[in-house]
Design an enzyme around this catalytic site. Structure first.
Site, mmCIF file in Angstrom:
data_model
loop_
_atom_site.group_PDB
_atom_site.id
_atom_site.type_symbol
_atom_site.label_atom_id
_atom_site.label_comp_id
_atom_site.label_asym_id
_atom_site.label_seq_id
_atom_site.Cartn_x
_atom_site.Cartn_y
_atom_site.Cartn_z
ATOM 1 N N SER A 3 -2.527 3.862 -3.394
ATOM 2 C CA SER A 3 -1.935 4.179 -2.537
ATOM 3 C C SER A 3 -0.153 5.098 -2.466
ATOM 4 C CB SER A 3 -1.540 2.911 -2.456
ATOM 5 O OG SER A 3 -0.756 1.953 -3.044
ATOM 6 N N ARG A 4 0.047 5.257 -3.278
ATOM 7 C CA ARG A 4 1.398 6.173 -3.389
ATOM 8 C C ARG A 4 1.421 6.728 -4.356
ATOM 9 N NH1 ARG A 4 5.986 3.275 -4.832
ATOM 10 N NH2 ARG A 4 5.250 1.345 -5.454
ATOM 11 N N TYR A 52 7.930 -2.747 -20.213
ATOM 12 C CA TYR A 52 7.172 -1.443 -19.836
ATOM 13 C C TYR A 52 7.077 -0.236 -21.013
ATOM 14 C CZ TYR A 52 7.003 2.728 -17.004
ATOM 15 O OH TYR A 52 6.021 3.434 -15.972
ATOM 16 N N ILE A 70 8.776 12.504 -12.537
ATOM 17 C CA ILE A 70 7.969 13.062 -11.405
ATOM 18 C C ILE A 70 8.536 12.398 -9.867
ATOM 19 C CG2 ILE A 70 6.094 12.889 -10.091
ATOM 20 C CD1 ILE A 70 6.051 13.638 -13.633
#
Length: 242
Positions: free
Chosen positions: A13-14, A149, A182
């Protein structure tokens, strides 16, 4: 059924996932996932006749099962799967709550298992498939405050190498891609000082763009990359070289 092969992109979605979905829609019929119906509608609007969005949570087996049932009913099962969806719950380990550890590992790593296994059956049957798992530069570098993570992303890279060996004889390639810094909604919230500090560590002296990651993914799922499997492709501007 759509005449083009189907590609499944999670977290579309993004950001990076959205760019990947839009790039692959040039060659595949893309099914992009979001955690909500609103997010899924956004994906459908962006892809138009070249794809659709569906709501699915990769941390919920029932949600994954339901999404695959809908795909099987309405489209071909995916020949290409890009595992992009993931979460962060940053904290120093001494302060990290069990929920912060478990939710990240369950979403990012166990979610990979939930998504890949059902798709793999149809790929093996058709003797063709492309799997790309989105890792991160921190899987190789480490990063303080992100042990959960980093562990999940390092696990993704190990999973990639092991699965690549299991399915290579069926003409299925399995690769990972490890983006660096990014330009996304997340990095847009950083201060100028934080950005300057990051750029000082990057030999190319800039952040990457989601489209640059998307083009790398498009290469890995192409026929031109049919002899590449079990690798992690770094897209990080030289931040980490191995």
């Amino acid at each position: 059924m759509n005449p083009r092969k189907t590609a499944l992109v999670t977290g579309a979605s993004r950001g990076i996932g959205r760019a990947i979905a839009q790039r692959l829609a040039e060659e595949f019929f893309v099914v992009g996932t979001a955690t909500t119906d609103t997010g899924a509608a956004t994906i459908s609007d962006a892809l138009g006749e070249n794809g659709t969005g569906i709501a699915m949570r990769i941390d919920d087996q029932a949600s994954v099962d339901s999404a695959y049932e809908r795909m099987a009913d309405r489209f071909d099962m995916p020949s290409v799967v890009v595992n992009n969806a993931g979460i962060t719950r940053d904290n120093l380990l001494l302060r990290m709550k069990a929920e912060e550890w478990l939710s990240v590992v369950d979403t990012n790593l166990n979610g990979l298992y939930r998504i890949v296994k059902p798709a793999l059956r149809s790929m093996i049957k058709s003797r063709w498939g492309r799997l790309v798992n989105v890792s991160s530069v921190v899987a190789q570098m480490g990063n303080p405050g992100q042990s959960n993570y980093v562990a999940s992303k390092a696990g993704i890279e190990g999973f990639t190498r092991a699965l690549a060996q299991e399915v290579a004889s069926r003409n299925i390639t399995v690769n990972a891609i490890a983006p660096g810094f990014i330009e996304t909604d997340m990095t847009a919230e950083l201060s100028a000082a934080q950005v300057e500090q990051m750029l000082a560590r990057i030999p190319l002296n800039r952040m990457g763009t989601p489209s640059e990651v998307a083009h790398a993914v498009a290469f890995l799922v192409s026929e031109q990359a049919s002899y590449i499997t079990g690798v992690t492709l770094s897209v990080n501007g030289g931040l980490h070289m191995s």
